[in-house]
Design a protein around this motif. Sequence first.
Motif, mmCIF file in Angstrom:
data_model
loop_
_atom_site.group_PDB
_atom_site.id
_atom_site.type_symbol
_atom_site.label_atom_id
_atom_site.label_comp_id
_atom_site.label_asym_id
_atom_site.label_seq_id
_atom_site.Cartn_x
_atom_site.Cartn_y
_atom_site.Cartn_z
ATOM 1 N N ALA A 33 -7.808 42.641 6.433
ATOM 2 C CA ALA A 33 -7.514 41.221 6.186
ATOM 3 C C ALA A 33 -6.079 41.053 5.701
ATOM 4 N N ALA A 34 -5.617 41.975 4.862
ATOM 5 C CA ALA A 34 -4.252 41.881 4.346
ATOM 6 C C ALA A 34 -3.253 41.994 5.492
ATOM 7 N N ARG A 35 -3.588 42.836 6.479
ATOM 8 C CA ARG A 35 -2.692 42.946 7.652
ATOM 9 C C ARG A 35 -2.618 41.608 8.396
ATOM 10 N N ALA A 36 -3.781 40.951 8.525
ATOM 11 C CA ALA A 36 -3.801 39.637 9.202
ATOM 12 C C ALA A 36 -2.917 38.660 8.430
ATOM 13 N N GLY A 37 -2.987 38.738 7.103
ATOM 14 C CA GLY A 37 -2.178 37.843 6.279
ATOM 15 C C GLY A 37 -0.693 38.124 6.431
ATOM 16 N N GLN A 38 -0.373 39.397 6.605
ATOM 17 C CA GLN A 38 1.050 39.755 6.723
ATOM 18 C C GLN A 38 1.678 39.255 8.015
ATOM 19 N N LEU A 39 0.793 38.916 8.976
ATOM 20 C CA LEU A 39 1.292 38.334 10.227
ATOM 21 C C LEU A 39 2.169 37.127 9.919
ATOM 22 N N SER A 40 1.874 36.491 8.788
ATOM 23 C CA SER A 40 2.597 35.280 8.423
ATOM 24 C C SER A 40 4.095 35.537 8.274
ATOM 25 N N THR A 41 4.491 36.783 8.026
ATOM 26 C CA THR A 41 5.942 37.037 7.915
ATOM 27 C C THR A 41 6.595 36.891 9.285
ATOM 28 N N GLN A 42 5.850 37.279 10.351
ATOM 29 C CA GLN A 42 6.413 37.128 11.709
ATOM 30 C C GLN A 42 6.409 35.671 12.148
ATOM 31 N N THR A 43 5.374 34.916 11.737
ATOM 32 C CA THR A 43 5.255 33.544 12.222
ATOM 33 C C THR A 43 5.827 32.523 11.231
ATOM 34 N N SER A 44 6.328 33.000 10.105
ATOM 35 C CA SER A 44 6.888 32.137 9.045
ATOM 36 C C SER A 44 5.902 31.113 8.519
ATOM 37 N N GLN A 45 4.621 31.474 8.509
ATOM 38 C CA GLN A 45 3.629 30.546 7.939
ATOM 39 C C GLN A 45 3.297 31.015 6.522
ATOM 40 N N PRO A 46 3.306 30.115 5.556
ATOM 41 C CA PRO A 46 2.895 30.532 4.218
ATOM 42 C C PRO A 46 1.392 30.825 4.178
ATOM 43 N N VAL A 47 0.970 31.662 3.260
ATOM 44 C CA VAL A 47 -0.466 31.903 3.067
ATOM 45 C C VAL A 47 -0.895 31.130 1.822
ATOM 46 N N SER A 48 -1.799 30.155 2.012
ATOM 47 C CA SER A 48 -2.200 29.288 0.888
ATOM 48 C C SER A 48 -3.204 29.947 -0.017
ATOM 49 N N GLY A 49 -3.938 30.918 0.501
ATOM 50 C CA GLY A 49 -4.921 31.553 -0.366
ATOM 51 C C GLY A 49 -5.849 32.464 0.401
ATOM 52 N N VAL A 50 -6.655 33.180 -0.396
ATOM 53 C CA VAL A 50 -7.631 34.124 0.156
ATOM 54 C C VAL A 50 -9.013 33.637 -0.260
ATOM 55 N N ILE A 51 -9.968 33.745 0.644
ATOM 56 C CA ILE A 51 -11.358 33.423 0.293
ATOM 57 C C ILE A 51 -12.193 34.665 0.566
ATOM 58 N N GLU A 52 -12.910 35.104 -0.461
ATOM 59 C CA GLU A 52 -13.811 36.245 -0.264
ATOM 60 C C GLU A 52 -15.168 35.689 0.155
ATOM 61 N N ASN A 53 -15.785 36.299 1.142
ATOM 62 C CA ASN A 53 -17.114 35.846 1.590
ATOM 63 C C ASN A 53 -18.073 37.027 1.583
ATOM 64 N N MET A 54 -19.356 36.718 1.490
ATOM 65 C CA MET A 54 -20.436 37.717 1.430
ATOM 66 C C MET A 54 -20.284 38.553 0.155
#
Length: 388
Positions: free
Chosen positions: A274-295
């Motif tokens: 999941a952290a890798r998916a979040g890091q994609l934001s550096t390539q797309t310049s999208q901020p990450v607003s937050g993380v939600i844990e599920n299950m």
Amino acid sequence: MNSIDLYPSGVLAPDVAPATPQQHSAWRALAQVIDPEIRQPITTLGMVSAVEFDGDDGVTVTIRLTIAGCPMQDTIHTDVQNALAPVAEGQIAVHLTSMTAEQRVALQDNLTASRPKNPFGKESLTKIYAVASGKGGVGKSTITANLAVGLADRGLSVGLIDADIHGFSIPGLLGITAKPTKVEDMIMPPIAYGVKVMSIGMFLDADQPVAWRGPMLHRALEQFVTDVYWGDVDVLLIDLPPGTGDIAISTAQLLPNAELLVITTPEHTAAQVAARAGQLSTQTSQPVSGVIENMGPMQMPDGTVIEVFGSGGGQAVSERLTDVLDQDVPLLGSIPLDPVLRTDSEHGTPSVVTSPTSAAGSVLREIVATLASARRGLAGRKLPVSPK
Ligand SMILES: Nc1ncnc2c1ncn2[C@@H]1O[C@H](COP(=O)(O)OP(=O)(O)OP(=O)(O)O)[C@@H](O)[C@H]1O
């Protein structure tokens, strides 16, 4: 209100314009009837063609539906009857006809005249959340659907795009079986629990697989953004496919103000992905607003807690992304594993409103409250004002 405010001119003008005080009061009552798909008064949309009273104070209203067999016709019929009840002492008859092709083109022109082709471009004030996960099956679609419904339940105008094109599940989660209505080149999104929803699943037969490559996926998402009549939307949620594929890049191009919400399970291996998916934001310049844990950890009736998928993954992703992205990426909540959420989802009834006090439903409501209080996407953007 004068007549000009009440109805449009040209081909959308009524066949019988109001002339008497009685007709005017009926038109004013009809101006309170809102088209369920377009969310504007039926009078100004040119949907009222005639209002005629008989000698016994009964009234006959002719309504032009946007298309013949419009899926919302029963709602419109009832709303018109209810609106006229206080102004007509006799019988109320509602005749439903449909617009001509020429009238539909005029309606489309009126609706789109002042709107940019992409209503969610750089200048848009809509708060946009793209919901991402590192891998499939972590409950990303379930959470996206519930967040959308929860935000709409708080009075916000909400849109939801199911961009998980290979694994679309949003229509089922919200119990949507209706197909979108087409008015000329414009697609009207079906509305469920107050949320305007668009999914590729609405254009396919059940169980039909989608074998599309990147450019077609991009085109589908582009059409959802530009050809759908979204109206004014406060919050738009996008259910991304799992992983870091083409659609995430397309989303960043088409929705430049989108912020990411990252969903993870509590397991540490899942958290790394999941952290890798979040890091994609550096390539797309999208901020990450937050993380939600599920299950997450689940409380049993005897008070004991069972950690089916371990614990701590959400916190780990939040810390990792805060560190790597050099911005605060909070953990917005941990939704427990909850059979109520699973069965509600299966029935197309989102827990956030149908089981608000359930273990998962109450955490979802807390996350909704946090998102609802987030300001619209003005941060870091140039406003059209110059300093004195
Ligand atoms: N907190 C939860 N408690 C119990 N069941 C859950 C929970 N969250 C999700 N589920 C169930 O887990 C399954 C997978 O959820 P969902 O389809 O939302 O995952 P997803 O991440 O969107 O998957 P994909 O991206 O592969 O489509 C569904 O059956 C859903 O009802």
